[in-house]
Design an enzyme around this catalytic site. Sequence first.
Site, PDB file in Angstrom:
ATOM      1  N   LYS A  44       1.144   3.914  -3.151  1.00  0.00           N
ATOM      2  CA  LYS A  44       0.587   5.420  -2.884  1.00  0.00           C
ATOM      3  C   LYS A  44       1.810   6.502  -2.949  1.00  0.00           C
ATOM      4  O   LYS A  44       1.579   7.516  -3.496  1.00  0.00           O
ATOM      5  CB  LYS A  44       0.078   5.521  -1.303  1.00  0.00           C
ATOM      6  CG  LYS A  44      -1.335   4.913  -1.113  1.00  0.00           C
ATOM      7  CD  LYS A  44      -2.277   5.435  -2.284  1.00  0.00           C
ATOM      8  CE  LYS A  44      -3.670   5.253  -1.881  1.00  0.00           C
ATOM      9  NZ  LYS A  44      -4.821   5.788  -2.575  1.00  0.00           N
ATOM     10  N   TYR A  90       0.912  -1.037  -0.102  1.00  0.00           N
ATOM     11  CA  TYR A  90      -0.122   0.011  -0.122  1.00  0.00           C
ATOM     12  C   TYR A  90       0.806   1.138   0.020  1.00  0.00           C
ATOM     13  O   TYR A  90       0.589   2.036  -0.649  1.00  0.00           O
ATOM     14  CB  TYR A  90      -0.950   0.192   1.340  1.00  0.00           C
ATOM     15  CG  TYR A  90      -1.933   1.091   1.155  1.00  0.00           C
ATOM     16  CD1 TYR A  90      -3.100   1.160   0.465  1.00  0.00           C
ATOM     17  CD2 TYR A  90      -1.810   2.344   2.056  1.00  0.00           C
ATOM     18  CE1 TYR A  90      -4.140   2.371   0.547  1.00  0.00           C
ATOM     19  CE2 TYR A  90      -2.642   3.380   2.284  1.00  0.00           C
ATOM     20  CZ  TYR A  90      -3.734   3.305   1.464  1.00  0.00           C
ATOM     21  OH  TYR A  90      -4.578   4.612   1.273  1.00  0.00           O
TER      22      TYR A  90
END
Length: 657
Positions: A558, A554
Amino acid sequence: MKSLWNDEAAAAFADDDLAMRVYTSRLLGSSEDLVMHGGGNTSVKATTRDFFGNEVDVLYVKGSGWDLKTIEKPGFPAIRLKETRMLAELETLSDPDMTQQLRALMLDPTAPSPSVEAILHAILPAKFIDHTHTDAIITLSNNPDGERILAEVFPDCMVLPYIMPGFILSRQVNEAIKRDDPAQYKGIILMHHGVFTYSDNARTAYEDMIELVSRAEAYIAAHGSTALPTASHTVDLMDLARIRKAVSDARGVAQLAVLDQTPDAQGFSDLANVADIATRGPITPDHVIRTKRIPVIIDNKPAAGVPEIEQFAADYRAYFDANGSAELQILDQAPRVGIWRAAGSIAFGSSLKECAIITDIARHTRWAVQVGESVGGWQALPAKDIFDLEYWVLEQAKLGKGGTAKPHQGKVALVTGAYSGIGRASCEALAADGAVVFGLDINPDVVAQLGGGAMTGIVCDLTDSSAIAAAVDEVIKRCGGLDIVVCNAGIFKAGERVESHSEQTWDDTLAINLTATQRLMSATIPYLKLGVSPAMVVIGSRNVAAPGPGAAAYSVSKAGITQLARVAALELAADGVRVNVVHPDAVFDTALWTEEALAQSAARYNMTVQQYKAKNLLGREIRSTEVARLVSTLASDVFAATTGAQIPIDGGNDRVI
Ligand code: ZN
């Protein structure tokens, strides 16, 4: 044209004049060939009681802002009949005085303003008055030989030359019916404007209208043709976006460009003489406030900058100079209707509703123009008459109720991950700020979730480039361009350490959060470059500046889209496209967070769920609606001078600060 009168339905209104008036008004309103979008008006004369209980004769006449199709009793303000008739006897009456006097004669001052044709309704000596702007009859009057044709088809009607609506029209009719008893006629036809029928019986007034229209239709069938040409073309959507951009520039604000590719719209755009016949004027002057006097004719392959739009604006200024006067202020010079050769018809407007109205009027206009040509020639009123109506203060008042424009009015936005959380909230925030919003999501329920109004859900698997391309095409086909893109879709799987990370989690996370974002950018940037004050907003994460253990995929994804956004900001600045990033944290009302995940995370920090939710410097939970408001504001001109920025919305984080 068939009568829609139904004895059984009508019986319920037999003892209630106003209810009967509502019933037959709706019958008229249900046919677009009779009245469109607030056009036409009806009335009934009746007796009611005033505040003191005294009987008073009144005219219930259609109020402004109501449509015959959906009108109800409150749509008919009651005005004192005797005094309204006295107004018609005046030598002159200015528009402001007429408006004021009609309002002063209302029994209920909070009711809507009576129609500008109220005085005319008052003086016609019958109980029920029906007035339409019917296509078929006006088409016959918009003919070089119109007077002769009308005399032939309607020997039992009074035919009056065109005169501007309002007080002077009431006076013209008042003089005419003093000379000539209207009771001996079936109706009154106003050249280039419309038809009045009247009777003490609601059914007769309505069915006389239907009969007169049927007669015009029969004449057209015998002397002309209603078989219109059709065609089927594919269009270059980049050209459509260029056209929309040019029209928005001419108007000075973002405009939607809604393409009509119905077969007959395409057939009309194919006609060799379309530039001639489409630019002679509207069916009825009333349409001018919606469509301007004439459409712009655009080449199938317009040159860069679409010079046709500039030429339209120059021609409009010449039309204003030729017909205007010193005290008038010129209106905007952008077209409302485009005839796009070998492609179809385009409606330009600030909202989908406005575009739908323009599309309807354009459809009826091309019918009337082509049918008119087939029965001997289409000839509209001189430009000066149309101009006078366009700049008539009472017509402008019909449009001027919009208030202050919203920041994204006329703009088109696309949001990914739109089914829930920040995506859903962003759709709502952008729509509330005036944008037409398309929300993409893999969840098929997104269609029902966003359905209706300014929001549309589109099912899209963002890991499939062709699905992204199809979704973007759909947006351009529906609205003509794209101004705002919100890259929001993302998945979050926590709890895997780097040394033992599952390949599946890693691959899925990067595919959806990172790669799909780049693919979406590739598909939308060409359109954003043609957007109005275009902006891209990327939803990053607090993890970018302050990563935590157990969320490698994640955090990496990002960080990746943040870097992608920075590069895009550098590449797109020269084209005026702004790219900014927001970094939310602790937004728990999203699909990423289940109750279980929340409890686990809280436990890791030895906190209650409530403490965990507010574990930031400001000690407050952050809601997806707050992130959405930031997204919409970031896309607005408040941030017109900002690109490449990263804005935290995390309640304050000491590792970030
Ligand atoms: Zn009218």
